[in-house]
Motif scaffolding. Structure first.
Motif, PDB file in Angstrom:
ATOM      1  N   MET A   1       0.840  -1.179   0.000  1.00 49.34           N
ATOM      2  CA  MET A   1       0.000   0.000   0.000  1.00 49.34           C
ATOM      3  C   MET A   1       0.882   1.238   0.000  1.00 49.34           C
ATOM      4  N   GLU A   2       0.588   2.170  -0.856  1.00 48.38           N
ATOM      5  CA  GLU A   2       1.359   3.395  -0.950  1.00 48.38           C
ATOM      6  C   GLU A   2       0.557   4.527  -0.331  1.00 48.38           C
ATOM      7  N   VAL A   3       1.208   5.328   0.483  1.00 47.60           N
ATOM      8  CA  VAL A   3       0.494   6.367   1.210  1.00 47.60           C
ATOM      9  C   VAL A   3       0.695   7.743   0.604  1.00 47.60           C
ATOM     10  N   ALA A   4       1.911   8.165   0.485  1.00 48.23           N
ATOM     11  CA  ALA A   4       2.164   9.526   0.029  1.00 48.23           C
ATOM     12  C   ALA A   4       3.403   9.557  -0.850  1.00 48.23           C
ATOM     13  N   VAL A   5       3.535  10.621  -1.566  1.00 46.35           N
ATOM     14  CA  VAL A   5       4.707  10.814  -2.411  1.00 46.35           C
ATOM     15  C   VAL A   5       5.629  11.799  -1.704  1.00 46.35           C
ATOM     16  N   GLY A   6       6.891  11.432  -1.567  1.00 41.72           N
ATOM     17  CA  GLY A   6       7.858  12.288  -0.907  1.00 41.72           C
ATOM     18  C   GLY A   6       8.278  13.451  -1.782  1.00 41.72           C
ATOM     19  N   SER A   7       9.075  14.341  -1.235  1.00 43.85           N
ATOM     20  CA  SER A   7       9.501  15.516  -1.979  1.00 43.85           C
ATOM     21  C   SER A   7      10.403  15.155  -3.158  1.00 43.85           C
ATOM     22  N   GLU A   8      11.044  14.012  -3.076  1.00 45.00           N
ATOM     23  CA  GLU A   8      11.933  13.586  -4.155  1.00 45.00           C
ATOM     24  C   GLU A   8      11.212  12.635  -5.119  1.00 45.00           C
ATOM     25  N   GLY A   9       9.908  12.497  -4.993  1.00 43.07           N
ATOM     26  CA  GLY A   9       9.160  11.626  -5.881  1.00 43.07           C
ATOM     27  C   GLY A   9       9.118  10.183  -5.419  1.00 43.07           C
ATOM     28  N   GLU A  10       9.717   9.901  -4.259  1.00 40.05           N
ATOM     29  CA  GLU A  10       9.691   8.539  -3.745  1.00 40.05           C
ATOM     30  C   GLU A  10       8.358   8.291  -3.047  1.00 40.05           C
ATOM     31  N   LYS A  11       7.858   7.083  -3.223  1.00 39.12           N
ATOM     32  CA  LYS A  11       6.596   6.740  -2.580  1.00 39.12           C
ATOM     33  C   LYS A  11       6.888   6.168  -1.202  1.00 39.12           C
ATOM     34  N   LYS A  12       6.176   6.698  -0.218  1.00 38.78           N
ATOM     35  CA  LYS A  12       6.376   6.236   1.153  1.00 38.78           C
ATOM     36  C   LYS A  12       5.378   5.131   1.458  1.00 38.78           C
ATOM     37  N   LYS A  13       5.817   4.131   2.182  1.00 44.02           N
ATOM     38  CA  LYS A  13       4.966   3.027   2.571  1.00 44.02           C
ATOM     39  C   LYS A  13       4.665   3.152   4.061  1.00 44.02           C
ATOM     40  N   PRO A  14       3.500   2.618   4.500  1.00 41.91           N
ATOM     41  CA  PRO A  14       3.183   2.676   5.928  1.00 41.91           C
ATOM     42  C   PRO A  14       4.141   1.793   6.711  1.00 41.91           C
ATOM     43  N   PRO A  15       4.324   2.075   8.004  1.00 34.36           N
ATOM     44  CA  PRO A  15       5.212   1.253   8.827  1.00 34.36           C
ATOM     45  C   PRO A  15       4.747  -0.203   8.845  1.00 34.36           C
ATOM     46  N   GLU A  16       5.696  -1.108   9.048  1.00 37.05           N
ATOM     47  CA  GLU A  16       5.365  -2.537   9.072  1.00 37.05           C
ATOM     48  C   GLU A  16       4.356  -2.829  10.174  1.00 37.05           C
ATOM     49  N   GLY A  17       3.427  -3.718   9.895  1.00 40.89           N
ATOM     50  CA  GLY A  17       2.439  -4.116  10.888  1.00 40.89           C
ATOM     51  C   GLY A  17       1.246  -3.181  10.986  1.00 40.89           C
ATOM     52  N   GLU A  18       1.287  -2.050  10.292  1.00 39.87           N
ATOM     53  CA  GLU A  18       0.179  -1.093  10.346  1.00 39.87           C
ATOM     54  C   GLU A  18      -0.701  -1.317   9.114  1.00 39.87           C
ATOM     55  N   ASN A  19      -1.882  -1.847   9.340  1.00 39.72           N
ATOM     56  CA  ASN A  19      -2.795  -2.168   8.246  1.00 39.72           C
ATOM     57  C   ASN A  19      -3.891  -1.129   8.148  1.00 39.72           C
ATOM     58  N   LYS A  20      -4.624  -1.190   7.043  1.00 38.39           N
ATOM     59  CA  LYS A  20      -5.783  -0.331   6.886  1.00 38.39           C
ATOM     60  C   LYS A  20      -6.822  -0.758   7.916  1.00 38.39           C
ATOM     61  N   THR A  21      -7.624   0.179   8.361  1.00 38.17           N
ATOM     62  CA  THR A  21      -8.674  -0.179   9.298  1.00 38.17           C
ATOM     63  C   THR A  21      -9.729  -0.986   8.563  1.00 38.17           C
ATOM     64  N   LYS A  22     -10.222  -2.005   9.212  1.00 43.41           N
ATOM     65  CA  LYS A  22     -11.204  -2.873   8.588  1.00 43.41           C
ATOM     66  C   LYS A  22     -12.580  -2.247   8.678  1.00 43.41           C
ATOM     67  N   ARG A  23     -13.424  -2.605   7.732  1.00 40.98           N
ATOM     68  CA  ARG A  23     -14.782  -2.110   7.734  1.00 40.98           C
ATOM     69  C   ARG A  23     -15.541  -2.705   8.907  1.00 40.98           C
ATOM     70  N   LYS A  24     -16.390  -1.885   9.495  1.00 40.35           N
ATOM     71  CA  LYS A  24     -17.212  -2.351  10.601  1.00 40.35           C
ATOM     72  C   LYS A  24     -18.601  -2.654  10.079  1.00 40.35           C
ATOM     73  N   MET A  25     -19.141  -3.765  10.488  1.00 40.25           N
ATOM     74  CA  MET A  25     -20.488  -4.150  10.088  1.00 40.25           C
ATOM     75  C   MET A  25     -21.492  -3.316  10.881  1.00 40.25           C
ATOM     76  N   LYS A  26     -22.586  -2.991  10.214  1.00 44.28           N
ATOM     77  CA  LYS A  26     -23.651  -2.258  10.905  1.00 44.28           C
ATOM     78  C   LYS A  26     -24.415  -3.251  11.764  1.00 44.28           C
ATOM     79  N   THR A  27     -24.824  -2.816  12.949  1.00 43.96           N
ATOM     80  CA  THR A  27     -25.567  -3.706  13.832  1.00 43.96           C
ATOM     81  C   THR A  27     -27.001  -3.841  13.336  1.00 43.96           C
ATOM     82  N   ALA A  28     -27.686  -4.832  13.843  1.00 45.85           N
ATOM     83  CA  ALA A  28     -29.076  -5.063  13.447  1.00 45.85           C
ATOM     84  C   ALA A  28     -29.954  -3.877  13.832  1.00 45.85           C
ATOM     85  N   SER A  29     -29.684  -3.285  14.988  1.00 41.66           N
ATOM     86  CA  SER A  29     -30.495  -2.142  15.420  1.00 41.66           C
ATOM     87  C   SER A  29     -30.237  -0.917  14.541  1.00 41.66           C
ATOM     88  N   GLN A  30     -28.992  -0.708  14.124  1.00 45.37           N
ATOM     89  CA  GLN A  30     -28.679   0.405  13.224  1.00 45.37           C
ATOM     90  C   GLN A  30     -29.390   0.221  11.894  1.00 45.37           C
TER      91      GLN A  30
END
Length: 76
Positions: A1-30
């Motif tokens: 996963m690529e996050v941002a582009v650095g000032s030199e055009g290099e693509k920065k990656k997120p730190p190891e072990g840091e994943n995207k947040t998972k989608r949360k299911m809506k509850t039955a009451s919601q």
């Protein structure tokens, strides 16, 4: 996963072990409240969406998308 582009055009990656947040299911009451509101008004005003969002603990953007997708599904 690529996050941002650095000032030199290099693509920065997120730190190891840091994943995207998972989608949360809506509850039955919601989902029940959203369905009842949709049955009463398929095109709610922004004020109603904001009220629902705070009541259900969802973001306004998510509430908007739920209504948008529901409306598209009922058209076809």
């Amino acid at each position: 996963m690529e996050v941002a582009v650095g000032s030199e055009g290099e693509k920065k990656k997120p730190p190891e072990g840091e994943n995207k947040t998972k989608r949360k299911m809506k509850t039955a009451s919601q989902l029940e409240i959203l369905e009842k509101t949709y049955a009463a008004e398929a095109y709610p005003l922004e004020a109603l969406r904001v009220e629902l969002s705070t009541k259900l603990g969802l973001s306004d953007r998510i509430t908007f998308r739920l209504y948008m997708l529901r409306t598209l599904c009922t058209r076809t």
